[in-house]
Design a protein around this motif. Structure first.
Motif, PDB file in Angstrom:
ATOM      1  N   GLU A  23      19.644  10.338   8.067  1.00  0.00           N
ATOM      2  CA  GLU A  23      18.537  11.280   9.158  1.00  0.00           C
ATOM      3  C   GLU A  23      17.675  10.609   9.800  1.00  0.00           C
ATOM      4  OE1 GLU A  23      18.607   9.994   5.948  1.00  0.00           O
ATOM      5  OE2 GLU A  23      17.356   8.194   5.502  1.00  0.00           O
ATOM      6  N   ALA A  24      17.864   8.959   9.952  1.00  0.00           N
ATOM      7  CA  ALA A  24      17.628   8.434  11.423  1.00  0.00           C
ATOM      8  C   ALA A  24      18.806   8.270  12.393  1.00  0.00           C
ATOM      9  CB  ALA A  24      16.695   7.374  10.897  1.00  0.00           C
ATOM     10  N   ALA A  27      20.597   4.445  12.697  1.00  0.00           N
ATOM     11  CA  ALA A  27      20.046   3.351  13.031  1.00  0.00           C
ATOM     12  C   ALA A  27      19.669   2.444  12.081  1.00  0.00           C
ATOM     13  CB  ALA A  27      18.487   4.395  13.267  1.00  0.00           C
ATOM     14  N   LYS A  59      25.892  13.475  12.497  1.00  0.00           N
ATOM     15  CA  LYS A  59      26.614  13.736  14.117  1.00  0.00           C
ATOM     16  C   LYS A  59      26.263  12.023  14.314  1.00  0.00           C
ATOM     17  CE  LYS A  59      21.471  14.502  16.237  1.00  0.00           C
ATOM     18  NZ  LYS A  59      21.007  15.249  16.270  1.00  0.00           N
ATOM     19  N   ALA A  63      23.055   5.109  16.064  1.00  0.00           N
ATOM     20  CA  ALA A  63      21.973   5.382  17.416  1.00  0.00           C
ATOM     21  C   ALA A  63      21.653   3.633  17.836  1.00  0.00           C
ATOM     22  CB  ALA A  63      21.334   6.764  17.290  1.00  0.00           C
ATOM     23  N   GLY A  64      21.790   3.641  17.177  1.00  0.00           N
ATOM     24  CA  GLY A  64      21.126   2.326  17.935  1.00  0.00           C
ATOM     25  C   GLY A  64      20.112   1.153  16.875  1.00  0.00           C
ATOM     26  N   ALA A  65      19.670   0.210  16.998  1.00  0.00           N
ATOM     27  CA  ALA A  65      18.170  -0.365  16.312  1.00  0.00           C
ATOM     28  C   ALA A  65      17.540   0.733  15.838  1.00  0.00           C
ATOM     29  CB  ALA A  65      18.615  -1.842  16.973  1.00  0.00           C
ATOM     30  N   ASP A  66      17.128   0.471  14.976  1.00  0.00           N
ATOM     31  CA  ASP A  66      15.945   0.917  14.778  1.00  0.00           C
ATOM     32  C   ASP A  66      14.686   1.233  15.762  1.00  0.00           C
ATOM     33  OD1 ASP A  66      13.466   2.441  13.214  1.00  0.00           O
ATOM     34  OD2 ASP A  66      14.366   3.011  11.266  1.00  0.00           O
ATOM     35  N   ILE A  67      14.410   1.954  16.418  1.00  0.00           N
ATOM     36  CA  ILE A  67      13.286   1.673  17.851  1.00  0.00           C
ATOM     37  C   ILE A  67      11.711   1.818  17.093  1.00  0.00           C
ATOM     38  CG2 ILE A  67      12.298   3.431  20.017  1.00  0.00           C
ATOM     39  CD1 ILE A  67      14.870   4.480  20.096  1.00  0.00           C
ATOM     40  N   LYS A  68      11.587   2.589  15.305  1.00  0.00           N
ATOM     41  CA  LYS A  68      10.140   2.631  15.254  1.00  0.00           C
ATOM     42  C   LYS A  68      10.008   1.610  15.036  1.00  0.00           C
ATOM     43  CE  LYS A  68      10.821   7.603  14.870  1.00  0.00           C
ATOM     44  NZ  LYS A  68      11.121   9.015  13.026  1.00  0.00           N
ATOM     45  N   GLY A 110      22.566  -0.655  19.241  1.00  0.00           N
ATOM     46  CA  GLY A 110      23.429  -1.766  18.439  1.00  0.00           C
ATOM     47  C   GLY A 110      24.577  -1.210  17.727  1.00  0.00           C
ATOM     48  N   GLU A 133      19.600   0.546  26.355  1.00  0.00           N
ATOM     49  CA  GLU A 133      18.242  -0.602  25.919  1.00  0.00           C
ATOM     50  C   GLU A 133      17.515  -0.502  27.636  1.00  0.00           C
ATOM     51  OE1 GLU A 133      21.369  -0.948  24.829  1.00  0.00           O
ATOM     52  OE2 GLU A 133      21.284  -2.111  22.670  1.00  0.00           O
ATOM     53  N   GLY A 141      21.015  -7.175  22.146  1.00  0.00           N
ATOM     54  CA  GLY A 141      20.409  -8.097  21.657  1.00  0.00           C
ATOM     55  C   GLY A 141      21.173  -8.195  20.921  1.00  0.00           C
ATOM     56  N   PHE A 142      22.153  -7.578  19.707  1.00  0.00           N
ATOM     57  CA  PHE A 142      23.599  -8.360  18.816  1.00  0.00           C
ATOM     58  C   PHE A 142      24.893  -8.605  19.312  1.00  0.00           C
ATOM     59  CE2 PHE A 142      21.099  -4.405  16.618  1.00  0.00           C
ATOM     60  CZ  PHE A 142      20.123  -5.616  16.502  1.00  0.00           C
TER      61      PHE A 142
HETATM   62  C1  HXC Z   1      15.191   5.311  15.527  1.00  0.00           C
HETATM   63  C2  HXC Z   1      16.159   7.351  15.695  1.00  0.00           C
HETATM   64  C3  HXC Z   1      16.896   6.441  16.682  1.00  0.00           C
HETATM   65  C4  HXC Z   1      17.056   5.192  16.892  1.00  0.00           C
HETATM   66  C5  HXC Z   1      17.638   8.753  16.512  1.00  0.00           C
HETATM   67  N1  HXC Z   1      16.091   8.575  15.677  1.00  0.00           N
HETATM   68  N2  HXC Z   1      17.786   7.377  17.272  1.00  0.00           N
HETATM   69  N3  HXC Z   1      15.173   6.343  14.957  1.00  0.00           N
HETATM   70  N4  HXC Z   1      16.129   4.295  15.815  1.00  0.00           N
HETATM   71  N5  HXC Z   1      17.445   4.575  17.371  1.00  0.00           N
HETATM   72  C6  HXC Z   1      15.929   9.293  15.249  1.00  0.00           C
HETATM   73  C7  HXC Z   1      14.660  10.496  15.641  1.00  0.00           C
HETATM   74  O1  HXC Z   1      13.651   9.331  15.662  1.00  0.00           O
HETATM   75  C8  HXC Z   1      14.534  11.278  14.891  1.00  0.00           C
HETATM   76  O2  HXC Z   1      13.973  10.871  13.618  1.00  0.00           O
HETATM   77  C9  HXC Z   1      16.282  11.772  14.353  1.00  0.00           C
HETATM   78  O3  HXC Z   1      16.774  10.446  14.444  1.00  0.00           O
HETATM   79  C10 HXC Z   1      17.138  12.361  15.158  1.00  0.00           C
HETATM   80  O4  HXC Z   1      17.021  11.707  16.491  1.00  0.00           O
HETATM   81  P1  HXC Z   1      17.269  13.781  17.265  1.00  0.00           P
HETATM   82  O5  HXC Z   1      16.500  12.361  18.563  1.00  0.00           O
HETATM   83  O6  HXC Z   1      15.401  14.494  16.962  1.00  0.00           O
HETATM   84  O7  HXC Z   1      18.580  13.527  18.319  1.00  0.00           O
HETATM   85  P2  HXC Z   1      18.695  14.294  18.909  1.00  0.00           P
HETATM   86  O8  HXC Z   1      17.705  15.132  20.323  1.00  0.00           O
HETATM   87  O9  HXC Z   1      20.208  15.137  19.010  1.00  0.00           O
HETATM   88  O10 HXC Z   1      19.240  13.442  20.485  1.00  0.00           O
HETATM   89  C11 HXC Z   1      20.069  12.381  19.648  1.00  0.00           C
HETATM   90  C12 HXC Z   1      20.000  10.801  20.886  1.00  0.00           C
HETATM   91  C13 HXC Z   1      18.715  10.047  20.700  1.00  0.00           C
HETATM   92  C14 HXC Z   1      20.290  11.105  22.137  1.00  0.00           C
HETATM   93  C15 HXC Z   1      20.914  10.070  19.874  1.00  0.00           C
HETATM   94  O11 HXC Z   1      17.993  10.547  18.967  1.00  0.00           O
HETATM   95  C16 HXC Z   1      18.239   8.753  20.881  1.00  0.00           C
HETATM   96  O12 HXC Z   1      18.121   8.176  22.032  1.00  0.00           O
HETATM   97  N6  HXC Z   1      17.895   8.424  20.096  1.00  0.00           N
HETATM   98  C17 HXC Z   1      17.671   6.571  20.607  1.00  0.00           C
HETATM   99  C18 HXC Z   1      18.570   5.809  21.274  1.00  0.00           C
HETATM  100  C19 HXC Z   1      18.832   5.017  21.760  1.00  0.00           C
HETATM  101  O13 HXC Z   1      17.813   4.260  22.467  1.00  0.00           O
HETATM  102  N7  HXC Z   1      19.477   3.877  21.353  1.00  0.00           N
HETATM  103  C20 HXC Z   1      19.347   2.191  21.619  1.00  0.00           C
HETATM  104  C21 HXC Z   1      18.431   1.394  21.053  1.00  0.00           C
HETATM  105  S1  HXC Z   1      17.858  -0.408  20.698  1.00  0.00           S
HETATM  106  P3  HXC Z   1      12.985  12.549  13.884  1.00  0.00           P
HETATM  107  O14 HXC Z   1      11.848  11.860  13.141  1.00  0.00           O
HETATM  108  O15 HXC Z   1      11.873  12.465  14.798  1.00  0.00           O
HETATM  109  O16 HXC Z   1      13.773  13.753  13.074  1.00  0.00           O
HETATM  110  C22 HXC Z   1      19.199  -1.335  20.268  1.00  0.00           C
HETATM  111  C23 HXC Z   1      19.172  -2.489  20.467  1.00  0.00           C
HETATM  112  C24 HXC Z   1      19.666  -3.644  19.616  1.00  0.00           C
HETATM  113  O17 HXC Z   1      20.134  -0.661  19.638  1.00  0.00           O
HETATM  114  C25 HXC Z   1      19.132  -4.476  19.890  1.00  0.00           C
HETATM  115  C26 HXC Z   1      18.521  -5.195  18.855  1.00  0.00           C
HETATM  116  C27 HXC Z   1      18.425  -6.764  18.957  1.00  0.00           C
END
Ligand code: HXC
Length: 258
Positions: A23-24, A27, A59, A63-68, A110, A133, A141-142
């Motif tokens: 569902e996330a 993440a 799918k 998708a990475g670290a939990d942005i929320k 991540g 990022e 960051g990992f």
């Molecule tokens: C929290 C996430 C998430 C994330 C997706 N979701 N990626 N929640 N953290 N990284 C959630 C969405 O909010 C949504 O929740 C649900 O998953 C489905 O995602 P959608 O965006 O609706 O799907 P889609 O339109 O198919 O797009 C897929 C996607 C997009 C292109 C992968 O979700 C996306 O760009 N995600 C973020 C990718 C990202 O920037 N990752 C890097 C994070 S930073 P709801 O509740 O709305 O249904 C990182 C730093 C690491 O990783 C180092 C830390 C120290």
């Protein structure tokens, strides 16, 4: 062992670990890391398999670290999160058995860093990989800033990190980030076939290759070469039955039994 975010299945000598927070998009939050750390520390499980395959439910691979969750972080919490993730990914990199990432979909931020900590990456032809990022005003960051240049060269790593756009699995294959591509429907099958092939080789030799490559990357070339010779020599000690069996089997024109 009960998990909220992971599923584990054993098929003979291969373990399949599935990140299960679809569902996330799987993440990574502290809960996921806690469970991963617990799983990876379980000697009983790890010693009962020869290869671990890591994949994602739904799918995304991850998708990475939990942005929320990151929205509210203090500097200290962000530092701690980076360290926690790094420790877990180091557990994968240092796990005694080989780990194959079966990248079924998005491997971003991540998620790509998780895949980079594995030993071999197989990707679905439909997967998308990247370090986005920079779009959030962040950096990986990992250990992504360190692992990616070692795997794909500094130029490719800078390109991917500074643009933050992501690339197709095919492009990742061309860059050497991914070692094998598979159609989405057969990704797991292809990854398991690969895992079985690795599992059929001398198990201690496979483990030693992992140590040599991982350790060697951290050492000056001369020292790394010396380390290899030492370990090669050690394989010829009398109690090294794996080497004995491998060489005998070849000379006797049969399959080794180890
Ligand atoms: C929290 C996430 C998430 C994330 C997706 N979701 N990626 N929640 N953290 N990284 C959630 C969405 O909010 C949504 O929740 C649900 O998953 C489905 O995602 P959608 O965006 O609706 O799907 P889609 O339109 O198919 O797009 C897929 C996607 C997009 C292109 C992968 O979700 C996306 O760009 N995600 C973020 C990718 C990202 O920037 N990752 C890097 C994070 S930073 P709801 O509740 O709305 O249904 C990182 C730093 C690491 O990783 C180092 C830390 C120290």
């Amino acid at each position: 062992m009960h998990f909220n975010y992971l599923k584990f299945e054993k098929r003979d000598k291969i373990g399949i670990l599935t990140l299960n927070r679809p569902e996330a998009l799987n993440a990574l939050n502290e809960g996921v890391f806690k469970e991963l750390a617990c799983f990876l520390s379980s000697k009983e499980i790890i010693q009962s398999i020869r290869v671990l395959v890591i994949t994602g439910e739904g799918k995304a691979f991850v998708a990475g670290a939990d942005i929320k969750a990151m929205q509210e972080y203090s500097p200290q919490a962000a530092y701690d999160f980076s360290e926690i993730g790094k420790q877990v990914f180091d557990q994968i990199a240092n796990l005694e058995i080989p780990v194959i990432a079966a990248i079924n979909g998005f491997a971003l931020g991540g998620g790509l860093e998780l895949a980079l900590s594995c030993d071999i990456r197989v990707a679905s032809e439909k997967a998308r990989l990247g370090l986005p990022e920079v779009n959030l005003g962040l950096i990986p960051g990992f250990n992504g800033t360190q692992r990616l240049p070692r795997l794909a060269g500094a130029g490719n790593a800078m390109y991917l990190m500074m643009l933050g756009e992501g690339i197709t699995a095919g492009e990742a294959y061309q860059l050497g980030i991914v070692q094998k591509l598979a159609p989405p429907e057969t990704l797991l099958e292809v990854s398991l076939e690969l895992a079985e092939k690795v599992a059929s080789k001398g198990p201690n030799a496979v483990k030693l290759i992992k140590v040599m490559v991982r350790k060697g990357l951290e050492l000056p070339g001369k020292d790394a070469g010396k380390m290899e010779s030492k370990e090669f020599g050690r394989l010829f000690k009398e109690d090294q039955s794996e080497r004995e069996e491998g060489i005998s089997a070849f000379l006797e024109k049969r399959k080794p039994n180890w």
